[in-house]
Write a protein that holds these residues in place. Structure first.
Motif, mmCIF file in Angstrom:
data_model
loop_
_atom_site.group_PDB
_atom_site.id
_atom_site.type_symbol
_atom_site.label_atom_id
_atom_site.label_comp_id
_atom_site.label_asym_id
_atom_site.label_seq_id
_atom_site.Cartn_x
_atom_site.Cartn_y
_atom_site.Cartn_z
ATOM 1 N N ALA A 29 0.829 -1.205 0.000
ATOM 2 C CA ALA A 29 0.000 0.000 0.000
ATOM 3 C C ALA A 29 0.867 1.260 0.000
ATOM 4 C CB ALA A 29 -0.913 -0.004 1.223
ATOM 5 N N GLU A 30 1.981 1.221 0.721
ATOM 6 C CA GLU A 30 2.863 2.395 0.766
ATOM 7 C C GLU A 30 3.484 2.674 -0.598
ATOM 8 O OE1 GLU A 30 3.368 -0.228 2.927
ATOM 9 O OE2 GLU A 30 2.415 0.641 4.697
ATOM 10 N N GLY A 31 3.901 1.614 -1.281
ATOM 11 C CA GLY A 31 4.489 1.775 -2.609
ATOM 12 C C GLY A 31 3.482 2.309 -3.617
ATOM 13 N N ALA A 32 2.251 1.802 -3.555
ATOM 14 C CA ALA A 32 1.219 2.275 -4.469
ATOM 15 C C ALA A 32 0.870 3.736 -4.195
ATOM 16 C CB ALA A 32 -0.026 1.402 -4.337
ATOM 17 N N LEU A 33 0.792 4.092 -2.918
ATOM 18 C CA LEU A 33 0.499 5.482 -2.568
ATOM 19 C C LEU A 33 1.629 6.411 -2.994
ATOM 20 C CD1 LEU A 33 -1.441 7.432 -1.197
ATOM 21 C CD2 LEU A 33 -0.251 6.983 0.961
ATOM 22 N N LEU A 34 2.863 5.962 -2.846
ATOM 23 C CA LEU A 34 4.006 6.765 -3.276
ATOM 24 C C LEU A 34 3.977 6.991 -4.783
ATOM 25 C CD1 LEU A 34 6.665 8.164 -2.549
ATOM 26 C CD2 LEU A 34 7.795 5.977 -2.939
ATOM 27 N N ARG A 35 3.659 5.954 -5.545
ATOM 28 C CA ARG A 35 3.557 6.116 -7.006
ATOM 29 C C ARG A 35 2.433 7.069 -7.374
ATOM 30 N NH1 ARG A 35 4.790 1.257 -10.867
ATOM 31 N NH2 ARG A 35 6.876 0.806 -10.150
ATOM 32 N N LEU A 36 1.321 6.983 -6.674
ATOM 33 C CA LEU A 36 0.207 7.876 -6.946
ATOM 34 C C LEU A 36 0.585 9.335 -6.666
ATOM 35 C CD1 LEU A 36 -2.794 8.210 -7.681
ATOM 36 C CD2 LEU A 36 -3.298 7.922 -5.255
ATOM 37 N N ILE A 37 1.243 9.561 -5.554
ATOM 38 C CA ILE A 37 1.653 10.927 -5.199
ATOM 39 C C ILE A 37 2.690 11.451 -6.190
ATOM 40 C CG2 ILE A 37 2.862 12.299 -3.461
ATOM 41 C CD1 ILE A 37 1.424 10.558 -1.347
ATOM 42 N N LEU A 38 3.655 10.624 -6.558
ATOM 43 C CA LEU A 38 4.651 11.050 -7.544
ATOM 44 C C LEU A 38 4.007 11.355 -8.891
ATOM 45 C CD1 LEU A 38 7.656 8.665 -6.794
ATOM 46 C CD2 LEU A 38 7.509 11.126 -6.381
ATOM 47 N N GLY A 39 3.045 10.545 -9.298
ATOM 48 C CA GLY A 39 2.342 10.785 -10.551
ATOM 49 C C GLY A 39 1.585 12.102 -10.537
ATOM 50 N N LEU A 40 0.907 12.385 -9.430
ATOM 51 C CA LEU A 40 0.170 13.649 -9.328
ATOM 52 C C LEU A 40 1.105 14.849 -9.293
ATOM 53 C CD1 LEU A 40 -2.690 12.721 -6.859
ATOM 54 C CD2 LEU A 40 -2.866 13.213 -9.295
ATOM 55 N N LEU A 41 2.217 14.732 -8.582
ATOM 56 C CA LEU A 41 3.188 15.834 -8.563
ATOM 57 C C LEU A 41 3.758 16.097 -9.950
ATOM 58 C CD1 LEU A 41 5.121 15.183 -5.229
ATOM 59 C CD2 LEU A 41 3.553 17.058 -5.741
ATOM 60 N N LEU A 42 4.100 15.025 -10.663
ATOM 61 C CA LEU A 42 4.603 15.186 -12.022
ATOM 62 C C LEU A 42 3.542 15.801 -12.920
ATOM 63 C CD1 LEU A 42 6.784 14.696 -14.191
ATOM 64 C CD2 LEU A 42 5.690 12.497 -14.594
ATOM 65 N N LYS A 43 2.315 15.356 -12.766
ATOM 66 C CA LYS A 43 1.226 15.871 -13.584
ATOM 67 C C LYS A 43 1.109 17.386 -13.450
ATOM 68 C CE LYS A 43 -3.684 15.526 -14.328
ATOM 69 N NZ LYS A 43 -4.799 14.612 -14.299
ATOM 70 N N TRP A 44 1.060 17.882 -12.240
ATOM 71 C CA TRP A 44 0.865 19.322 -12.066
ATOM 72 C C TRP A 44 2.135 20.110 -12.373
ATOM 73 C CZ3 TRP A 44 -3.582 20.985 -12.864
ATOM 74 C CH2 TRP A 44 -4.670 20.172 -12.576
ATOM 75 N N PHE A 45 3.286 19.501 -12.221
ATOM 76 C CA PHE A 45 4.520 20.160 -12.646
ATOM 77 C C PHE A 45 4.518 20.363 -14.157
ATOM 78 C CE2 PHE A 45 8.889 19.917 -14.231
ATOM 79 C CZ PHE A 45 9.430 21.017 -13.586
ATOM 80 N N VAL A 46 4.110 19.338 -14.897
ATOM 81 C CA VAL A 46 4.050 19.437 -16.358
ATOM 82 C C VAL A 46 3.018 20.476 -16.775
ATOM 83 C CG1 VAL A 46 3.396 18.191 -18.460
ATOM 84 C CG2 VAL A 46 4.913 17.120 -16.802
ATOM 85 N N VAL A 47 1.855 20.473 -16.140
ATOM 86 C CA VAL A 47 0.812 21.442 -16.489
ATOM 87 C C VAL A 47 1.302 22.864 -16.262
ATOM 88 C CG1 VAL A 47 -1.440 22.340 -15.778
ATOM 89 C CG2 VAL A 47 -1.146 19.912 -16.164
ATOM 90 N N ILE A 48 1.885 23.135 -15.111
ATOM 91 C CA ILE A 48 2.357 24.491 -14.803
ATOM 92 C C ILE A 48 3.475 24.896 -15.749
ATOM 93 C CG2 ILE A 48 3.536 25.878 -13.052
ATOM 94 C CD1 ILE A 48 1.821 24.310 -10.985
#
Length: 121
Positions: free
Chosen positions: A67-86
């Protein structure tokens, strides 16, 4: 038993495909106003399309994890997503001098499409 990683990957692919179609139609509609507004809508929409694809690649690649690994991937994906958008929004408005309102309209079209595809699931 349903494989949630595979289902999530399929949802991400379907979302990106629908986003591409909606953004292309929106940009084509704005061609009636002019090339710069149409390019701005296209850039705003493609920002969310590219960021959604990148976030999905990070979130749904690899094997099953804790669960920790999946949550970490989800958080990293969201951070990358908004970094790319900005980054793309700043590129479009500051360096390419595209109209910010139309860039935001393209972004909203992509985000609304993402929401509607996820709700249809």
């Amino acid at each position: 038993m349903r494989n949630t990683t595979t289902a999530g990957n399929r949802l991400a692919v379907r979302t990106v495909a629908v986003q591409v179609a909606v953004v292309a139609v929106a940009a084509a509609c704005f061609l009636l106003i002019g090339r710069r507004p149409s390019a701005a809508v296209l850039l705003g929409g493609l920002a969310i399309v590219c960021s959604s694809w990148a976030a999905a690649r990070i979130t749904f690649t690899g094997r099953a994890q804790s669960a920790e690994g999946a949550l970490l991937r989800l958080i990293l994906g969201l951070l990358l997503k908004w970094f790319v958008v900005i980054a793309v929004l700043l590129l479009g408005t500051l360096f390419l001098r595209l109209p910010p309102l139309y860039v935001l309209l393209g972004l909203v079209a992509g985000l609304l499409t993402q929401f509607l595809v996820a709700m249809k699931r």
